[in-house]
Design a protein around this motif. Sequence first.
Motif, short mmCIF file in Angstrom:
data_model
loop_
_atom_site.label_atom_id
_atom_site.label_comp_id
_atom_site.label_asym_id
_atom_site.label_seq_id
_atom_site.Cartn_x
_atom_site.Cartn_y
_atom_site.Cartn_z
N HIS A 240 -0.02 10.39 -2.04
CA HIS A 240 1.28 10.43 -1.35
C HIS A 240 1.39 9.29 -0.34
CE1 HIS A 240 2.55 14.20 -3.10
NE2 HIS A 240 1.41 14.78 -2.77
N LEU A 241 0.29 8.97 0.33
CA LEU A 241 0.32 7.87 1.30
C LEU A 241 0.60 6.54 0.59
CD1 LEU A 241 -0.08 6.74 4.15
CD2 LEU A 241 -2.54 6.62 3.68
N ARG A 242 -0.03 6.34 -0.57
CA ARG A 242 0.22 5.10 -1.31
C ARG A 242 1.70 5.01 -1.69
NH1 ARG A 242 -2.50 1.40 -4.75
NH2 ARG A 242 -4.49 2.49 -4.58
N ASP A 243 2.23 6.10 -2.23
CA ASP A 243 3.64 6.10 -2.62
C ASP A 243 4.54 5.83 -1.41
OD1 ASP A 243 2.90 6.66 -5.22
OD2 ASP A 243 3.32 8.83 -5.06
N ARG A 244 4.18 6.44 -0.30
CA ARG A 244 4.99 6.28 0.92
C ARG A 244 5.03 4.82 1.35
NH1 ARG A 244 8.45 5.94 4.69
NH2 ARG A 244 7.91 6.56 6.82
N ILE A 245 3.86 4.17 1.37
CA ILE A 245 3.82 2.77 1.79
C ILE A 245 4.48 1.89 0.75
CG2 ILE A 245 2.31 0.84 2.40
CD1 ILE A 245 0.32 2.84 3.52
N ASP A 246 4.26 2.16 -0.54
CA ASP A 246 4.89 1.38 -1.60
C ASP A 246 6.40 1.41 -1.49
OD1 ASP A 246 2.54 0.52 -2.76
OD2 ASP A 246 2.52 2.06 -4.34
N GLU A 247 6.94 2.55 -1.09
CA GLU A 247 8.39 2.71 -1.08
C GLU A 247 9.05 2.31 0.23
OE1 GLU A 247 8.86 6.79 -2.11
OE2 GLU A 247 8.09 6.53 -4.16
N MET A 248 8.25 2.00 1.24
CA MET A 248 8.81 1.58 2.52
C MET A 248 9.56 0.26 2.37
SD MET A 248 6.01 2.13 5.54
CE MET A 248 5.36 3.73 5.95
N THR A 249 10.66 0.12 3.12
CA THR A 249 11.28 -1.20 3.22
C THR A 249 10.38 -2.09 4.07
OG1 THR A 249 12.49 -0.64 5.23
CG2 THR A 249 13.56 -0.15 3.10
N ASN A 250 10.57 -3.37 3.92
CA ASN A 250 9.77 -4.29 4.73
C ASN A 250 9.92 -4.06 6.22
OD1 ASN A 250 8.76 -5.55 2.46
ND2 ASN A 250 10.37 -7.12 2.41
#
Length: 772
Positions: A240-250
């Motif tokens: 979930h953490l990976r997905d969260r960071i992957d989906e963050m805007t810059n």
Amino acid sequence: MSLTTAPHDTGRNAALREIEQRVLWLATAIVDAANRLRPNPTGLKVGGHQASSASMVTIMTALWLEQLSADDRVSVKPHASPVLHALEYLLGQLDAAYLPTLRAFGGLQSYPSRLKDPVPADYSTGSVGIGATAPIWGAIARRYVDAHFGSGGTGRQWSLVGDAELDEGAVWETVLDPMVAELGEVVWVVDLNRQSLDRVVPTMGATRLQGMFAAAGWQVLTVKYGRLLEELFIRPGGAHLRDRIDEMTNPEYQRMLRRTPAELREALPGDGPGASAIAALVADVPDDDLRAAVRNLGGHDLDALRVAFSGIDDSRPTVVLAYTLKGYGLATEGHPQNHSALLNEAQIGLLAEQLGVDPADPWATFAPDSAPARLLRDAAARLARAEQPASGAPDVPGDLGRTPSGTATTQAALGRTLLDLSRAAPEAGARVVTVSPDVSSSTNLGGWVNKVGVWSSSERADWFADDSETILHWRERPSGQHVELGIAETNLVGLMGELGATWNRWGQPLLPIGVMYDPFVERALEPWSFGMYAGGQSILVGTPSGITLAPEGGAHQSIKTPSIGLEQPGCISYEPAFALDTEWCLLASLGRLGRPDGSSAYLRLSTRPVDQSLAAIPDDPAARERRRRQVVAGAYALRRHARPAVTVVTMGALVTEALTAADRLEGLGVGADVVCVTSPGLLFRALQARRGLDEAETWILDTVFPSERALPMVTVLDGHPHTLAFLAGVNVVRGAHLGVTRFGQSGDLDSVYRYHGLDVDTIVGAALDLVD
């Protein structure tokens, strides 16, 4: 639960990390010395890019200390020049006395420079997008030299590119050229720090970049996360953490870099379906470890970079997308306005404390017996380059002995001269390489291409060889001397710049000639100019040119290019009127290439047929040589009147109108001298030298514009009139200056000339007004 910050940072990795931190310090201190410590009585901003340099320190340390060979060549992104100088210093190539001289006169240049830095850079950078693409053209130039002379060297061609630099259209014009897909020695490393000059770039764009490079046939390697984050990802809630960071805007991710650990625990989980799992994961991560993990991107992880570099496929070009932090390790890390931000005294002191450096001794190196010092000595030995044996530039004859007759164009004279040169001086002819953006046949290079063939790194079948209706034969082979590119003028001049630098890069001088339609010279001007700044010497031929290309209309009628030729540093421009003038100007320009004191040239040619008898070439050999010297020096007297009242000065395609106007004036009892200018730039330099403002020779002014013939002057050219207007100042006479000052339109030649005031009636009227 604790994250071990560096389980592999022992032994070699620990020493590399020490070097990386010292490079970070030195790069930052170089900019600090230039701005805060060096006296600046004018108060003018000095500048420098501490944050942009910081994002590259891990990548460049990894490359220089582990990956590069002596045969490799590297283009360093402009704003990372302090990192380059820091590495040069630690490797023993740069004297410490230069470190405080960034952007000082005679010191370290603002951006890497082949000609101006004390340690010549492999590639000059600073024009965004142009330095990035230079190694591609350098790779082709090296292959060409190797195919023809067997001495082009080996090694990879690296480009270290800022992610914002990929916004430049020149980058994609280069990437998409069909010739590029086979260049396995080309490797780009993109500093993906997600920030530009003004802001954090709102969308990530990495997926789009991956697709664009892959579609062009490139290998794409992505280095996104470092080991600390990867360790978190495999724990419960880590997916979930990976997905969260992957989906963050810059912007959201960049803001995380500036949060406290408590704020991170609150903001990092977000409000998605995995929020509770992420919150549980980060709850028991120690504060320092949590801060370290959030900023643990792949572009700052030595192991991750090492894995990526080991996976490079040398059969095709490669791009490595390395995620980094702009301002890595600095107080300005991740700040949206850190591009030009400078650390203050307190921040510099804090950085020194964190990195274990004494700010009173900013240029200290490592103890000789330390592990970092040993790594640096090994790297210095590995990167040491043997002196390149140089072949001298070939002798180019000044005159091939022909006297053209009948009707001819200056454009056709280009191809004829190349063919004659290859027969009369084969050693010089073998060094000529022509380049065209898909306009070889329409610029009269067909005969030359048929003779020498098209260059390709491997031989390819000519499927139309037995077609009797095929006039232009496309024989592609390693021995060819013509390089055909797609319709992208910036690519053409980029390749010209590198072909024109082989004399001091690979020890083999080439005589590169690039041909394009003259209206598009302006499109190509900036990268061609930058190529000259970087030391490339080449000849650019703009043809056909001017409003003389009457039926083509305003879209294809060039206006400003004559004055561009006059103003361009490192370049001699010519606009010949006759075929023999073209030969002489081209040969003189070829003779200036591939030499330490050489220069580039720009020839502006025309498709207008001109009666060659009007040139009145002397039969006497001494008189012919005198005419040739004047042609290549900038001008000659085409007609002298016994009792002149006015001087008509012309250039290029308008010689017919000038001579006809002189005949008309004679019928009116007004004698006219006619002077044919071939190079306004050389004449302007001569005039400046006469006033003590240049070092050029001045004899051409005394010969063509003697004071005893100081008469009112009409200048006329197919271009902007200011190009020749300065000539009235040679003897301070009254003048009328005719030329093109507005966009053109389609029409027959007479109508178009009349529309712009270049017709015989206008020339005669202007002369009469001056002598009345």
